[in-house]
Design an enzyme around this catalytic site. Structure first.
Site, mmCIF file in Angstrom:
data_model
loop_
_atom_site.group_PDB
_atom_site.id
_atom_site.type_symbol
_atom_site.label_atom_id
_atom_site.label_comp_id
_atom_site.label_asym_id
_atom_site.label_seq_id
_atom_site.Cartn_x
_atom_site.Cartn_y
_atom_site.Cartn_z
ATOM 1 C CG MET A 172 -1.905 -1.199 1.163
ATOM 2 S SD MET A 172 -3.456 -0.933 2.042
ATOM 3 C CE MET A 172 -2.870 -0.619 3.687
ATOM 4 C CB ALA A 186 3.723 4.567 3.361
ATOM 5 N N GLY A 214 11.221 -2.841 5.577
ATOM 6 C CA GLY A 214 10.514 -4.130 5.562
ATOM 7 C C GLY A 214 10.036 -4.473 4.152
ATOM 8 C CG HIS A 215 7.019 -2.108 2.179
ATOM 9 N ND1 HIS A 215 6.885 -0.996 2.976
ATOM 10 C CD2 HIS A 215 5.797 -2.703 2.160
ATOM 11 C CE1 HIS A 215 5.644 -0.909 3.412
ATOM 12 N NE2 HIS A 215 4.960 -1.928 2.939
ATOM 13 C CD GLN A 227 -5.962 -3.616 2.935
ATOM 14 O OE1 GLN A 227 -5.844 -4.043 1.788
ATOM 15 N NE2 GLN A 227 -5.025 -3.795 3.844
ATOM 16 C CE LYS A 261 3.796 -4.671 10.238
ATOM 17 N NZ LYS A 261 2.405 -4.299 10.525
ATOM 18 C CG ASP A 262 0.699 -7.185 8.102
ATOM 19 O OD1 ASP A 262 0.117 -6.584 9.004
ATOM 20 O OD2 ASP A 262 1.495 -6.619 7.321
ATOM 21 C CG MET A 307 11.024 -1.483 10.261
ATOM 22 S SD MET A 307 12.046 -0.904 8.918
ATOM 23 C CE MET A 307 13.568 -0.651 9.820
HETATM 24 O O1 PAF Z 1 -0.079 -5.878 3.654
HETATM 25 C C1 PAF Z 1 -0.490 -4.934 2.952
HETATM 26 O O2 PAF Z 1 0.195 -3.934 2.747
HETATM 27 C C2 PAF Z 1 -1.889 -5.012 2.336
HETATM 28 O O3 PAF Z 1 -2.772 -5.637 3.190
HETATM 29 C C3 PAF Z 1 -1.885 -5.669 0.942
HETATM 30 C C4 PAF Z 1 -1.460 -7.121 1.027
HETATM 31 C C5 PAF Z 1 -0.974 -4.907 0.002
HETATM 32 C C6 PAF Z 1 -3.309 -5.643 0.369
HETATM 33 O O4 PAF Z 1 -3.788 -4.361 0.215
#
Ligand code: PAF
Length: 287
Positions: A30, A32, A36-37, A61, A149-150, A184
């Site tokens: 998403m 930002a 971590g990304h 979401q 993390k998620d 993060m």
């Molecule tokens: O983890 C995230 O950043 C979001 O939930 C995702 C997987 C990009 C879906 O919008």
């Protein structure tokens, strides 16, 4: 690096690459972006010929009183970072492209979506599964990388991919932490200087549980009580949940063994923070 904003062009690119035998790695985000990304991109590169990253702040979401409007949007900076990381394509569709009016189809993973985060954010995972299902159809990746993390998100998406035969390999990468242990997150920018210091209590509590588990303690009740004691040291942190559950069912377990997830969520000021540690099937743990 190519920037694509329409579904048609993204599908065309992926169709072409697939016909040439290219293995496509995918990192949905998403935006930002933080370290971590970027670790997900690095991981995708090791397991694919090319990497596509998506940037889309997915409205479905977010709950009605959540932070969709204020969610950090840093598109230009994100695109620069992704170019530096050697990403082949950034897919950044406008909202109307992903959700043209009249879209009435839902993708729901029952049961798992109602536990932990889902108990507090009832529509959250339906939004995640809907957008990820759409992104998988559009980008057509061979492998997609998500962050640990998620953890609940990763578990639900693994189940969706299995139940709906997506044919996409899911890879779940370790949590990247700040020097003091804070996981993060794009939402960490919401924290004031004082809140930033308070927020680390969640990582500290989880780490205490993890260390004690590594020393041999297996009883969930004992480990939870220890972690709750650490959380109590920071009165500014309001607990949403701290649960010790099976990764398969997300139901509580009495002992922390292979396949267990220890997950917590707190609020500091207006910011919600989540974090976890878990035990792999081979009995090794990861914080
Ligand atoms: O983890 C995230 O950043 C979001 O939930 C995702 C997987 C990009 C879906 O919008």
């Amino acid at each position: 690096m190519r920037m694509i904003t329409t579904v048609a062009e993204m599908r065309q690119w992926s169709d072409h690459e697939r016909r040439r035998g290219t293995r496509i790695g995918f990192v949905p985000t998403m935006g930002a972006l933080h370290a971590g990304h970027l670790s997900l991109i690095t991981r995708a590169k090791t397991n694919a010929d090319v990497v596509v990253a998506s940037i889309f702040v997915n409205p479905t979401q977010f709950g009605p009183r959540e932070d969709f409007a204020s969610y950090p949007r840093t598109l230009e900076r994100d695109v620069d970072l992704l170019a530096q990381e050697g990403v082949a394509v950034v897919f950044a569709p406008p909202t109307g492209e992903m959700y043209p009016s009249g879209c009435i189809t839902a993708v729901r993973v029952e049961g798992l979506s109602a536990r932990l985060e889902g108990a507090i954010r009832p529509s959250h995972f339906a939004g995640v599964t809907l957008v990820v299902a759409k992104l998988f159809h559009i980008v057509q990746p061979h492998v997609a990388v998500f962050g640990r993390k998620d953890a609940q998100q990763a578990i639900i998406l693994q189940r969706m991919v299995r139940d709906l035969d997506f044919g996409v390999e899911l890879d779940v990468a370790p949590t990247v932490r700040e020097a003091d242990g804070l996981a993060m997150s794009s939402r960490n920018v919401y924290l004031s200087i004082a809140e930033r210091k308070q927020a680390v209590v969640l990582a500290r509590a989880l780490q205490t549980g993890f260390r004690t588990w590594n020393e041999g303690e297996r009883k969930s009740a004992v480990l939870r009580a220890l972690m709750m004691n650490v959380l109590a040291e920071e009165p500014a942190a309001r607990l949403d949940y701290l649960e010790i559950v099976s990764q398969r069912t997300l139901e509580p377990v009495a002992m922390v063994r292979s396949g267990t997830l220890v997950a917590g969520a707190i609020r500091v000021g207006k910011t919600r923070l989540i974090d976890n540690w878990w035990v792999r099937e081979d009995g090794t743990g990861e914080f």
